[in-house]
Design a protein around this motif. Structure first.
Motif, PDB file in Angstrom:
ATOM      1  N   PHE A 259       0.834  -1.200   0.000  1.00  0.00           N
ATOM      2  CA  PHE A 259       0.000   0.000   0.000  1.00  0.00           C
ATOM      3  C   PHE A 259       0.869   1.252   0.000  1.00  0.00           C
ATOM      4  O   PHE A 259       1.781   1.384   0.808  1.00  0.00           O
ATOM      5  N   GLU A 260       0.562   2.162  -0.921  1.00  0.00           N
ATOM      6  CA  GLU A 260       1.318   3.410  -1.015  1.00  0.00           C
ATOM      7  C   GLU A 260       0.376   4.600  -0.957  1.00  0.00           C
ATOM      8  O   GLU A 260      -0.749   4.546  -1.459  1.00  0.00           O
ATOM      9  N   ILE A 261       0.845   5.671  -0.352  1.00  0.00           N
ATOM     10  CA  ILE A 261       0.133   6.945  -0.336  1.00  0.00           C
ATOM     11  C   ILE A 261       1.039   7.959  -1.024  1.00  0.00           C
ATOM     12  O   ILE A 261       2.149   8.197  -0.565  1.00  0.00           O
ATOM     13  N   ALA A 262       0.574   8.482  -2.148  1.00  0.00           N
ATOM     14  CA  ALA A 262       1.348   9.446  -2.949  1.00  0.00           C
ATOM     15  C   ALA A 262       2.726   8.881  -3.298  1.00  0.00           C
ATOM     16  O   ALA A 262       3.731   9.588  -3.238  1.00  0.00           O
ATOM     17  N   GLY A 263       2.771   7.593  -3.635  1.00  0.00           N
ATOM     18  CA  GLY A 263       4.011   6.945  -4.033  1.00  0.00           C
ATOM     19  C   GLY A 263       4.930   6.583  -2.884  1.00  0.00           C
ATOM     20  O   GLY A 263       6.062   6.151  -3.094  1.00  0.00           O
ATOM     21  N   PHE A 264       4.461   6.752  -1.663  1.00  0.00           N
ATOM     22  CA  PHE A 264       5.281   6.476  -0.483  1.00  0.00           C
ATOM     23  C   PHE A 264       4.692   5.294   0.271  1.00  0.00           C
ATOM     24  O   PHE A 264       3.517   5.282   0.609  1.00  0.00           O
ATOM     25  N   ARG A 265       5.515   4.294   0.526  1.00  0.00           N
ATOM     26  CA  ARG A 265       5.090   3.108   1.269  1.00  0.00           C
ATOM     27  C   ARG A 265       5.375   3.323   2.752  1.00  0.00           C
ATOM     28  O   ARG A 265       6.499   3.568   3.152  1.00  0.00           O
ATOM     29  N   LEU A 266       4.314   3.230   3.574  1.00  0.00           N
ATOM     30  CA  LEU A 266       4.445   3.470   5.008  1.00  0.00           C
ATOM     31  C   LEU A 266       4.995   2.272   5.772  1.00  0.00           C
ATOM     32  O   LEU A 266       5.619   2.425   6.813  1.00  0.00           O
ATOM     33  N   GLY A 267       4.730   1.060   5.299  1.00  0.00           N
ATOM     34  CA  GLY A 267       5.253  -0.141   5.941  1.00  0.00           C
ATOM     35  C   GLY A 267       4.378  -0.630   7.082  1.00  0.00           C
ATOM     36  O   GLY A 267       3.334  -0.056   7.394  1.00  0.00           O
ATOM     37  N   PRO A 268       4.829  -1.707   7.744  1.00  0.00           N
ATOM     38  CA  PRO A 268       3.981  -2.387   8.733  1.00  0.00           C
ATOM     39  C   PRO A 268       3.692  -1.596  10.001  1.00  0.00           C
ATOM     40  O   PRO A 268       2.647  -1.799  10.611  1.00  0.00           O
ATOM     41  N   VAL A 269       4.533  -0.698  10.407  1.00  0.00           N
ATOM     42  CA  VAL A 269       4.297   0.049  11.645  1.00  0.00           C
ATOM     43  C   VAL A 269       3.396   1.252  11.376  1.00  0.00           C
ATOM     44  O   VAL A 269       2.323   1.388  11.966  1.00  0.00           O
ATOM     45  N   TRP A 270       3.810   2.127  10.466  1.00  0.00           N
ATOM     46  CA  TRP A 270       3.084   3.386  10.270  1.00  0.00           C
ATOM     47  C   TRP A 270       1.721   3.179   9.612  1.00  0.00           C
ATOM     48  O   TRP A 270       0.751   3.841  10.011  1.00  0.00           O
ATOM     49  N   LEU A 271       1.616   2.271   8.657  1.00  0.00           N
ATOM     50  CA  LEU A 271       0.309   2.041   8.034  1.00  0.00           C
ATOM     51  C   LEU A 271      -0.647   1.402   9.037  1.00  0.00           C
ATOM     52  O   LEU A 271      -1.827   1.759   9.095  1.00  0.00           O
ATOM     53  N   SER A 272      -0.153   0.494   9.849  1.00  0.00           N
ATOM     54  CA  SER A 272      -0.996  -0.134  10.875  1.00  0.00           C
ATOM     55  C   SER A 272      -1.486   0.892  11.891  1.00  0.00           C
ATOM     56  O   SER A 272      -2.656   0.860  12.292  1.00  0.00           O
ATOM     57  N   ILE A 273      -0.612   1.798  12.299  1.00  0.00           N
ATOM     58  CA  ILE A 273      -1.015   2.844  13.243  1.00  0.00           C
ATOM     59  C   ILE A 273      -2.054   3.760  12.605  1.00  0.00           C
ATOM     60  O   ILE A 273      -3.077   4.092  13.236  1.00  0.00           O
ATOM     61  N   LEU A 274      -1.821   4.162  11.365  1.00  0.00           N
ATOM     62  CA  LEU A 274      -2.783   5.000  10.657  1.00  0.00           C
ATOM     63  C   LEU A 274      -4.149   4.318  10.580  1.00  0.00           C
ATOM     64  O   LEU A 274      -5.178   4.916  10.912  1.00  0.00           O
ATOM     65  N   PHE A 275      -4.160   3.062  10.169  1.00  0.00           N
ATOM     66  CA  PHE A 275      -5.408   2.318  10.064  1.00  0.00           C
ATOM     67  C   PHE A 275      -6.047   2.100  11.435  1.00  0.00           C
ATOM     68  O   PHE A 275      -7.266   2.079  11.562  1.00  0.00           O
ATOM     69  N   CYS A 276      -5.238   1.945  12.460  1.00  0.00           N
ATOM     70  CA  CYS A 276      -5.758   1.781  13.822  1.00  0.00           C
ATOM     71  C   CYS A 276      -6.551   3.020  14.232  1.00  0.00           C
ATOM     72  O   CYS A 276      -7.664   2.907  14.760  1.00  0.00           O
ATOM     73  N   PHE A 277      -6.009   4.201  13.974  1.00  0.00           N
ATOM     74  CA  PHE A 277      -6.720   5.432  14.313  1.00  0.00           C
ATOM     75  C   PHE A 277      -7.996   5.587  13.491  1.00  0.00           C
ATOM     76  O   PHE A 277      -9.016   6.068  14.003  1.00  0.00           O
ATOM     77  N   ILE A 278      -7.948   5.182  12.240  1.00  0.00           N
ATOM     78  CA  ILE A 278      -9.169   5.190  11.422  1.00  0.00           C
ATOM     79  C   ILE A 278     -10.209   4.258  12.052  1.00  0.00           C
ATOM     80  O   ILE A 278     -11.389   4.595  12.156  1.00  0.00           O
ATOM     81  N   GLY A 279      -9.768   3.087  12.490  1.00  0.00           N
ATOM     82  CA  GLY A 279     -10.662   2.141  13.141  1.00  0.00           C
ATOM     83  C   GLY A 279     -11.262   2.687  14.424  1.00  0.00           C
ATOM     84  O   GLY A 279     -12.454   2.492  14.697  1.00  0.00           O
ATOM     85  N   ILE A 280     -10.451   3.389  15.215  1.00  0.00           N
ATOM     86  CA  ILE A 280     -10.966   4.003  16.444  1.00  0.00           C
ATOM     87  C   ILE A 280     -12.062   5.013  16.096  1.00  0.00           C
ATOM     88  O   ILE A 280     -13.133   5.021  16.715  1.00  0.00           O
ATOM     89  N   GLY A 281     -11.798   5.838  15.093  1.00  0.00           N
ATOM     90  CA  GLY A 281     -12.789   6.836  14.673  1.00  0.00           C
ATOM     91  C   GLY A 281     -14.081   6.203  14.207  1.00  0.00           C
ATOM     92  O   GLY A 281     -15.178   6.611  14.625  1.00  0.00           O
ATOM     93  N   ILE A 282     -13.974   5.200  13.356  1.00  0.00           N
ATOM     94  CA  ILE A 282     -15.170   4.496  12.877  1.00  0.00           C
ATOM     95  C   ILE A 282     -15.877   3.808  14.039  1.00  0.00           C
ATOM     96  O   ILE A 282     -17.107   3.824  14.130  1.00  0.00           O
ATOM     97  N   GLY A 283     -15.098   3.212  14.941  1.00  0.00           N
ATOM     98  CA  GLY A 283     -15.676   2.554  16.109  1.00  0.00           C
ATOM     99  C   GLY A 283     -16.427   3.524  17.007  1.00  0.00           C
ATOM    100  O   GLY A 283     -17.503   3.207  17.518  1.00  0.00           O
TER     101      GLY A 283
END
Length: 152
Positions: free
Chosen positions: A111-135
């Motif tokens: 997964f890339e955002i604007a051609g930049f790959r965040l990797g397992p730590v930063w993308l997971s943290i980003l998605f975690c916060f999205i999940g908290i918001g949706i939750g």
């Protein structure tokens, strides 16, 4: 709040503060097992140094997939057992965070955002916060429906 924060720092610590020693030992043992097998500390260090590709290559995704649920369940469990007044459906943000954390982990190698790959730590943290918001939104909606149902 103290117990929740200690669980964020290290799964099992909140359980110890709640006097749930067996559960705390179990969470700490699982944390160490999964962390070691997933090579998580190395992945975190590489990610903080901006070495995303090396972090992706160092991760054992088979083991790392267990981490989001263990981590978020440990936090929720410490919060639940802390004796604070429980809001109905308080588990929903934690569950959604775990789901989205896992989804972020699954897609992190590609997964890339604007051609930049965040990797397992930063993308997971980003998605975690999205999940908290949706939750939180889902929890609010469920509470609204519950209140509307009680008025009828």
């Amino acid at each position: 709040m103290e117990k929740l924060v200690w669980s964020i720092a290290f799964p099992g610590f909140g359980q110890f503060l709640n006097g749930k020693y067996l559960k705390g030992i179990l969470f700490i043992a699982l944390e160490i097992l999964i962390n070691t097998q997933a090579n998580l500390n190395e992945v975190i260090i590489l990610s903080f140094h901006g070495e995303t590709q090396e972090a992706i290559e160092s991760a054992d995704y088979g083991w790392m997939m267990f981490y989001p649920c263990l981590y978020l369940f440990s936090i929720w469990d410490a919060y639940r057992d802390s004796g604070n007044r429980m809001v109905p459906f308080s588990y929903i943000p934690f569950v959604m965070a775990a789901y989205f954390f896992t989804i972020g982990l699954i897609f992190s190698p590609t997964f890339e955002i604007a051609g930049f790959r965040l990797g397992p730590v930063w993308l997971s943290i980003l998605f975690c916060f999205i999940g908290i918001g949706i939750g939180l939104l889902f929890q609010k909606w469920l509470l609204y429906r519950k209140c509307k149902g009680n008025e009828a």
